[in-house]
Design an enzyme around this catalytic site. Structure first.
Site, PDB file in Angstrom:
ATOM      1  N   PHE A 466       0.815  -1.221   0.000  1.00  0.00           N
ATOM      2  CA  PHE A 466       0.000   0.000   0.000  1.00  0.00           C
ATOM      3  C   PHE A 466       0.849   1.274   0.000  1.00  0.00           C
ATOM      4  CE2 PHE A 466      -2.443  -2.966   3.013  1.00  0.00           C
ATOM      5  CZ  PHE A 466      -2.952  -3.710   1.963  1.00  0.00           C
ATOM      6  N   HIS A 467       1.862   1.304  -0.877  1.00  0.00           N
ATOM      7  CA  HIS A 467       2.711   2.488  -1.019  1.00  0.00           C
ATOM      8  C   HIS A 467       2.732   2.964  -2.481  1.00  0.00           C
ATOM      9  CE1 HIS A 467       5.214   0.900   2.642  1.00  0.00           C
ATOM     10  NE2 HIS A 467       4.091   1.495   3.021  1.00  0.00           N
ATOM     11  N   PRO A 468       1.585   3.219  -3.113  1.00  0.00           N
ATOM     12  CA  PRO A 468       1.608   3.640  -4.517  1.00  0.00           C
ATOM     13  C   PRO A 468       2.150   5.057  -4.673  1.00  0.00           C
ATOM     14  CG  PRO A 468      -0.617   3.804  -3.639  1.00  0.00           C
ATOM     15  CD  PRO A 468       0.209   3.142  -2.578  1.00  0.00           C
TER      16      PRO A 468
END
Length: 536
Positions: A466-468
């Site tokens: 969850f690090h876009p």
């Protein structure tokens, strides 16, 4: 109410809240902060342990799913993003990590002058309120964002750290100091054992400023353009459409998924793709939505009978029943956990001088079936590829809905690093420090041993951390969307300040870097100069 403001800020997340605070400090300007989600006033948000309930929440998460991933067995990956005041900082694991100094020097060398490590460090220090007595060379103590240690780490977190040391990894008591490498407890953004999101740190204390308007449950549809200027935006609130006007600037802080989506819906993006989606092109910017990067993650999870770990069992029942009281009266116990209190950064055999994987240790059983809770106990290590070479994109799909394609493992090198990372996690868990609590490995499982078997397993199970980032990248080349001053190319008064502007993914969790980006954007707006502003 007033429909005209000097500054419109879209997105009350990590960067947007900082920006709204800094701009509204001038009582002579009016600032409107716009959030698609609602209030963060829920125990699920404010209590650290509540984070595990937020990722699939219909209230607090966007709950995106990616396009089927061609290199991950055609799976669509769950991609939660925060949908509340604070954005994703109201649902993340509260880990404060900046990345490696070289990450920012790489930005500078890639065409982003003024974004090298020595340029950005003062902005990290500006917002930080470090409570650990760590070196003033790297840390600030007067900022609004309190940074502390986990208040009551689970005993298994220390076992993980000692096991890593046994394997030869150094203990690192400050991942935001001179070096990333090693294992240790992560610093967290908490205050009095409660989550300290960007909203709680930067906006909640100054919410009553008369020149600051905060709108919630307002989803921006498109920007309004007049030639080369953005004059306002259209948003939907309670099924009603409204138009807000800006006299100075509009700043998109909606994140690596939200900001390009707004641009594309406004006709700002690749001309041919906009035409295909039925959107009239206003500004032809081929880089909008491209360059998507994220940390791909592999999991090693172990069943154990030890009630020391987080979990539900007859043995842990007294601890579980006591946890609300310990939390309320002592600020201790299970409810203080962020589930990933410890971790570290390491070099696999494929690395050069810098760590190429990050680990998040979970002192509880991570379900091998993907369930939120499982009966019983265990522990797990998540391992992710720090500098993936694969890039994807976001684009408009049917009905102008957002399509997300991470394109994970497009570059074989990423798969090789991930395999080595999982092997490293297994070696740590094999150390004698775990002997007293040892159990059965459920994933990948004892039958998965060779590199080929591990890679096949990861195609079936790997996920995102969850690090876009990167979908409106900063730079000077033809695919850049914003300049080093964060101005959108082709428009006079539109900027972007969030994870989307990162030209390359940083080595770690992205909340702290986004807050830094918000600080920088404020300085660009408040201190316009011919050269990059600096602070002391």
């Amino acid at each position: 109410m007033n429909e005209r403001f000097d500054y419109l800020i879209v997105g009350a997340g990590s960067a947007g809240c900082v920006l709204a605070n800094r701009l509204s400090a001038d009582p002579g300007v009016s600032v409107c902060l716009i959030e698609a989600g609602g209030s963060d006033a829920s125990p699920r948000v404010q209590t650290p342990a509540g984070t595990i309930t937020l990722y699939k929440s219909k209230v607090f998460s966007w709950n995106y799913f990616s396009a089927p991933q061609k290199n991950l067995a055609g799976r669509s990956l769950h991609t939660p993003r925060g949908k509340a005041l604070g954005g994703s900082s109201s649902m993340n694991s509260m880990i404060y990590i900046r990345g490696d100094a070289s990450d920012y020097d790489r930005w500078e060398s890639a065409g982003c002058p003024g974004w090298g490590w020595q340029d950005v460090l003062p902005y990290f220090k500006r917002s930080e309120g470090n409570r650990l007595g760590q070196s003033a060379d790297y840390h600030g103590i007067e900022g609004e964002l309190l940074v502390d240690r986990p208040p009551d780490p689970n005993p298994l977190s220390e076992i993980f750290i000692r096991a890593g040391e046994h394997l030869g990894l150094p203990r690192n008591d400050d991942f935001n100091g001179g070096s990333l490498e090693g294992v240790g407890l992560y610093n967290v953004t908490q205050k009095a054992a409660k989550r300290l999101s960007s909203y709680r740190a930067f906006i909640h204390p100054i919410r009553e400023r008369p020149n600051l308007t905060v709108l919630t449950r307002c989803q921006v549809g498109r920007l309004i353009l007049d030639g080369g200027r953005v004059t306002g935006l259209e948003l939907q609130q309670d099924d009603q459409w409204r138009t807000l006007h800006c006299t100075c600037e509009t700043i998109l802080c909606a994140g690596a998924l939200g900001s390009p989506h707004i641009l594309l819906n406004s006709g700002i993006g690749p001309k041919d793709e906009l035409k295909k989606a039925g959107v009239a092109c206003q500004v032809d910017l081929p880089g909008v939505g491209k360059n998507l990067q994220d940390h791909i993650d592999g999991l090693v999870t172990v069943r154990s009978k030890s009630p020391l770990s987080l979990g539900f069992s007859l043995g842990s029942l007294p601890k579980v029943l006591a946890s609300p009281f310990r939390y309320l009266f002592q600020k201790m116990g299970w409810l203080t956990t962020n589930y990933v209190e410890a971790g570290g950064f390491a070099r696999t055999p494929l690395a050069g001088e810098l760590p190429d994987v990050q680990m998040h240790f979970v002192p509880g059983y991570r379900s091998h079936r993907g369930r939120l809770f499982e009966w019983g106990h265990g522990y797990a290590i998540h391992t992710c590829v720090l500098r993936p070479q694969s890039t994807g994109e976001v684009r408009l799909g049917e009905g102008r809905r957002l399509e997300i394609d991470f394109n994970f493992l497009d570059k074989p090198e990423d798969g090789k690093v991930l395999v080595e990372g999982v092997k490293l996690a297994r070696r740590i868990l094999a150390q004698p420090e775990f002997d007293d609590i040892r159990g059965l490995e459920m994933l990948p499982g004892p039958q998965v041993q060779t590199d080929e078997q591990l890679l096949a397993h990861l195609r079936d199970y790997a996920a995102t951390v969850f690090h876009p980032v990167g979908t409106c990248k900063m730079g000077l080349d033809n695919m850049a969307v914003v300049s080093p001053e964060l101005k959108v190319k082709g428009l006079d008064n539109l900027r972007i300040a969030d994870a989307s502007i990162m030209p390359t993914l940083i080595s770690g969790n992205t909340n702290a870097p986004c807050i830094m980006i918000g600080e920088r954007a404020a300085d660009f707006i408040l201190t316009p100069r011919t050269k990059t502003p600096t602070i002391t």
